[in-house]
Motif scaffolding. Structure first.
Motif, PDB file in Angstrom:
ATOM      1  N   SER A   1      43.144  43.257  36.962  1.00 56.31           N
ATOM      2  CA  SER A   1      43.680  44.498  36.395  1.00 56.31           C
ATOM      3  C   SER A   1      44.421  44.235  35.087  1.00 56.31           C
ATOM      4  CB  SER A   1      44.612  45.166  37.414  1.00 56.31           C
ATOM      5  OG  SER A   1      43.885  45.586  38.559  1.00 56.31           O
ATOM      6  N   LEU A   2      45.143  43.129  35.030  1.00 58.54           N
ATOM      7  CA  LEU A   2      45.847  42.770  33.796  1.00 58.54           C
ATOM      8  C   LEU A   2      44.862  42.475  32.667  1.00 58.54           C
ATOM      9  CD1 LEU A   2      48.709  40.494  35.185  1.00 58.54           C
ATOM     10  CD2 LEU A   2      48.956  42.764  34.131  1.00 58.54           C
ATOM     11  N   VAL A   3      43.803  41.743  33.005  1.00 60.72           N
ATOM     12  CA  VAL A   3      42.787  41.423  31.994  1.00 60.72           C
ATOM     13  C   VAL A   3      42.157  42.705  31.464  1.00 60.72           C
ATOM     14  CG1 VAL A   3      40.539  40.342  31.607  1.00 60.72           C
ATOM     15  CG2 VAL A   3      42.303  39.113  32.889  1.00 60.72           C
ATOM     16  N   GLU A   4      41.811  43.614  32.369  1.00 62.14           N
ATOM     17  CA  GLU A   4      41.234  44.894  31.944  1.00 62.14           C
ATOM     18  C   GLU A   4      42.203  45.687  31.077  1.00 62.14           C
ATOM     19  OE1 GLU A   4      37.836  46.731  34.778  1.00 62.14           O
ATOM     20  OE2 GLU A   4      39.906  47.106  35.383  1.00 62.14           O
ATOM     21  N   HIS A   5      43.474  45.679  31.457  1.00 62.27           N
ATOM     22  CA  HIS A   5      44.473  46.426  30.691  1.00 62.27           C
ATOM     23  C   HIS A   5      44.570  45.899  29.259  1.00 62.27           C
ATOM     24  CE1 HIS A   5      48.088  48.733  29.855  1.00 62.27           C
ATOM     25  NE2 HIS A   5      48.647  47.625  29.379  1.00 62.27           N
TER      26      HIS A   5
ATOM     27  N   THR B   1      36.848  44.442  42.391  1.00 62.24           N
ATOM     28  CA  THR B   1      36.060  43.262  42.018  1.00 62.24           C
ATOM     29  C   THR B   1      36.948  42.030  41.960  1.00 62.24           C
ATOM     30  OG1 THR B   1      34.591  44.665  40.710  1.00 62.24           O
ATOM     31  CG2 THR B   1      34.495  42.299  40.300  1.00 62.24           C
ATOM     32  N   GLY B   2      38.157  42.175  41.411  1.00 64.24           N
ATOM     33  CA  GLY B   2      39.083  41.056  41.366  1.00 64.24           C
ATOM     34  C   GLY B   2      39.472  40.581  42.745  1.00 64.24           C
TER      35      GLY B   2
ATOM     36  N   CYS C   1      35.725  34.967  36.094  1.00 62.92           N
ATOM     37  CA  CYS C   1      34.655  35.849  36.562  1.00 62.92           C
ATOM     38  C   CYS C   1      34.486  37.044  35.623  1.00 62.92           C
ATOM     39  CB  CYS C   1      34.951  36.338  37.979  1.00 62.92           C
ATOM     40  SG  CYS C   1      34.803  35.065  39.257  1.00 62.92           S
ATOM     41  N   TYR C   2      35.588  37.555  35.108  1.00 60.67           N
ATOM     42  CA  TYR C   2      35.537  38.691  34.176  1.00 60.67           C
ATOM     43  C   TYR C   2      34.702  38.359  32.942  1.00 60.67           C
ATOM     44  CZ  TYR C   2      37.108  42.562  31.222  1.00 60.67           C
ATOM     45  OH  TYR C   2      37.147  43.680  30.417  1.00 60.67           O
ATOM     46  N   ILE C   3      34.855  37.167  32.436  1.00 60.63           N
ATOM     47  CA  ILE C   3      34.077  36.743  31.257  1.00 60.63           C
ATOM     48  C   ILE C   3      32.577  36.783  31.568  1.00 60.63           C
ATOM     49  CG2 ILE C   3      33.530  34.757  29.794  1.00 60.63           C
ATOM     50  CD1 ILE C   3      36.524  34.023  29.963  1.00 60.63           C
TER      51      ILE C   3
ATOM     52  N   VAL D   1      26.565  39.687  41.476  1.00 61.92           N
ATOM     53  CA  VAL D   1      26.596  38.674  42.535  1.00 61.92           C
ATOM     54  C   VAL D   1      26.813  37.287  41.938  1.00 61.92           C
ATOM     55  CG1 VAL D   1      25.242  37.566  44.365  1.00 61.92           C
ATOM     56  CG2 VAL D   1      25.161  40.057  44.065  1.00 61.92           C
ATOM     57  N   PHE D   2      26.114  37.003  40.857  1.00 61.47           N
ATOM     58  CA  PHE D   2      26.297  35.694  40.217  1.00 61.47           C
ATOM     59  C   PHE D   2      27.674  35.581  39.578  1.00 61.47           C
ATOM     60  CE2 PHE D   2      26.049  33.016  36.364  1.00 61.47           C
ATOM     61  CZ  PHE D   2      25.749  31.805  36.959  1.00 61.47           C
ATOM     62  N   GLY D   3      28.079  36.604  38.844  1.00 61.56           N
ATOM     63  CA  GLY D   3      29.342  36.551  38.121  1.00 61.56           C
ATOM     64  C   GLY D   3      30.556  36.455  39.011  1.00 61.56           C
ATOM     65  N   VAL D   4      30.484  37.029  40.219  1.00 68.29           N
ATOM     66  CA  VAL D   4      31.630  37.010  41.121  1.00 68.29           C
ATOM     67  C   VAL D   4      31.476  35.944  42.206  1.00 68.29           C
ATOM     68  CG1 VAL D   4      32.956  38.345  42.816  1.00 68.29           C
ATOM     69  CG2 VAL D   4      32.198  39.421  40.682  1.00 68.29           C
TER      70      VAL D   4
END
Length: 475
Positions: A304-308, A321-322, A353-355, A372-375
């Motif tokens: 959530s911080l990264v998204e913010h 997702t996080g 994972c966000y990247i 699925v791959f990213g997370v």
């Protein structure tokens, strides 16, 4: 009053007798106990805990994963996604009883890749047989272990479908699940988790799976479940191709409320997944439980911080997702780390994972529908490698027990973070190559024979109608 006094005295004497027996057993454990002795080493509390954990892990698949994935797809594909998960669970359960349990958890002799067929169709397994735990002279009814591991075999292939959601042929998917389970999941489970057990390891040090023999640490399935399924999902979305209209047409989730509910069910069920993997109800179980809790909290906050900072707003989808990324990352480390290092792991995994979800996927152009791959794969890699760090006693970790000593013990001075991290990296690379290559072969063969992708017309109509003849919503 006399009854109360004598009752209390009787309870005290019984308690002392039990404590004395337990102390004597701990002081002089029985090496290589026979079947009759093992039967007397079963604890009702452990048995009840493992059966509860089995139900919790099943809840992760249905309804948890089905709702989490279903909410993320378009409304015309909601029912098909639920059906895919539901039927994978059903098929995987039957297959586990037929060959899976035997292939995963019987000795392969000099072969360290998979077990034999001595317990195929659960031959020789009944209400009187038992299985080892991670403690000397502590055993479980074998059926409780069979059904617990069955739930892992159910959810792992179900994770894969999110990578190519909304564009896979139901019949081809079911054939893939059967073959993938036999050729990939059962061997991986054997290689990572099979060993002789603490009471027998001193006399059978080589009776183990390949990665267990390397010394790889995977408490609850970082390699076996998440990296394994994640790389299979990536290969699948590449072989099947992009959704019709991707990325030009908008394809937003149709119900983030369902996704949030599904993520919440996953979080609750994951306590069975991680804490249950200790196979007992003891102090290490509590360690795995609290580590699972705090790592997930940290990962949800971190995402959530990264998204913010990136978008100026924190989203419900991002928080869910996080949380899943945190659950994935702590899985291999749950019983080895400490709460504070688990929090750090949760904070670290979400930005990584966000990247992959927000940047790498778009940059490389692959259509991993539900990340699925990213997370799962990336989160699993982060967690598997980090396990070598957080397990260190110098950081409050549990260390690694030497089961060749009787009773088992560990020496904190012998633990090397660098050596263990190298072993963890080897295990990660092996899993990526093993699952990736075999999955590619299976996708290719099934795609050329039965077929993996429905027609464009069926895809545009929606798989709910074209594959199953019904809708999730009749409005």
């Amino acid at each position: 009053m006399n009854r109360k006094i004598f009752g209390g005295a009787g309870a005290t004497l019984a308690s002392l007798a039990f404590s004395t027996a337990a102390w004597a057993q701990a002081a002089a454990p029985i090496k290589a106990p026979d079947a009759a002795q093992m039967a007397g080493m079963v604890n009702k509390g452990d048995t009840a805990w493992m059966l509860i954990c089995s139900a919790l892990v099943l809840m992760m698949s249905i309804p948890g994963l089905a709702l989490f994935y279903g909410g993320l797809v378009r409304a015309k594909n909601m029912l098909s996604l639920c059906m895919q998960v539901f039927m994978i669970v059903s098929v995987a359960g039957l297959l586990w009883c037929c060959v899976g349990y035997s292939m995963a958890f019987t000795s392969g002799g000099e072969n360290h890749f998979f077990g034999g067929l001595s317990k195929a169709f659960l031959k020789g397994v009944d209400g009187t047989t038992v299985g080892a735990t991670f403690s000397n002279n502590v055993y479980l009814p074998e059926f409780s272990f069979v059904v617990f591991q069955m739930t892992f075999a159910m959810i792992t292939p179900a994770l894969i479908v999110g990578a190519f959601a909304e564009r896979v042929k139901f019949s081809g998917l079911m054939i893939f699940v059967v073959l993938w389970s036999i050729l990939v999941y059962y061997p991986m489970a054997h290689m990572v988790w099979y060993w002789a057990g603490p009471d027998f390891l001193a006399d059978a040090p080589t009776d183990s799976g390949l990665l267990w023999g390397w010394g790889a640490l995977d408490f609850a399935g970082g390699t076996v479940v998440h990296i394994n399924a994640g790389i299979a999902g990536l290969v699948g979305c590449l072989f099947i191709g992009k959704r019709a209209g991707y990325p030009k047409e908008p394809m937003p989730p149709h119900s983030l409320v369902m996704t949030m509910i599904g993520a919440s069910l996953l979080w609750v069920g994951w306590f069975g997944f991680n804490a249950g993997s200790n196979l007992e109800a003891n102090g290490v179980t509590a360690v795995a439980f609290i580590n699972t809790m705090v790592a997930t909290c940290a990962a949800a906050v971190s995402w959530s911080l990264v998204e913010h900072f990136h978008h100026g707003k924190a989203s419900m989808l991002g928080a869910a997702t996080g949380a899943v990324a945190g659950l994935v990352a702590i899985t291999p480390a749950a019983g080895y780390g400490a709460p504070m290092t688990s929090i750090v792991l949760g904070f670290v995994v979400s930005p990584i994972c966000y990247i992959f979800v927000a940047k790498v996927k778009n940059m490389l152009g692959y259509d991993d529908s539900l990340d699925v791959f990213g997370v799962h794969c990336i989160g699993g890699i982060v967690g598997a490698i980090a396990t070598g760090i957080v397990a260190s006693p110098a950081l409050g970790g549990q260390g690694v027990f030497d089961y060749t000593k009787f009773p088992a013990a560990f020496d904190a001075s012998t633990y090397s973070i660098s050596s263990q991290v190298i072993i963890q990296i080897k295990a990660v690379v092996f899993t990526l190559l093993y699952s990736g290559v075999i999955s590619a072969v299976l996708y290719f063969v099934i795609g050329k024979t039965i077929g993996l992708r429905p027609s464009i017309e069926d895809e545009n109509q929606g798989l709910d109608i074209s594959s199953h003849g019904e809708r999730a919503y009749n409005m």
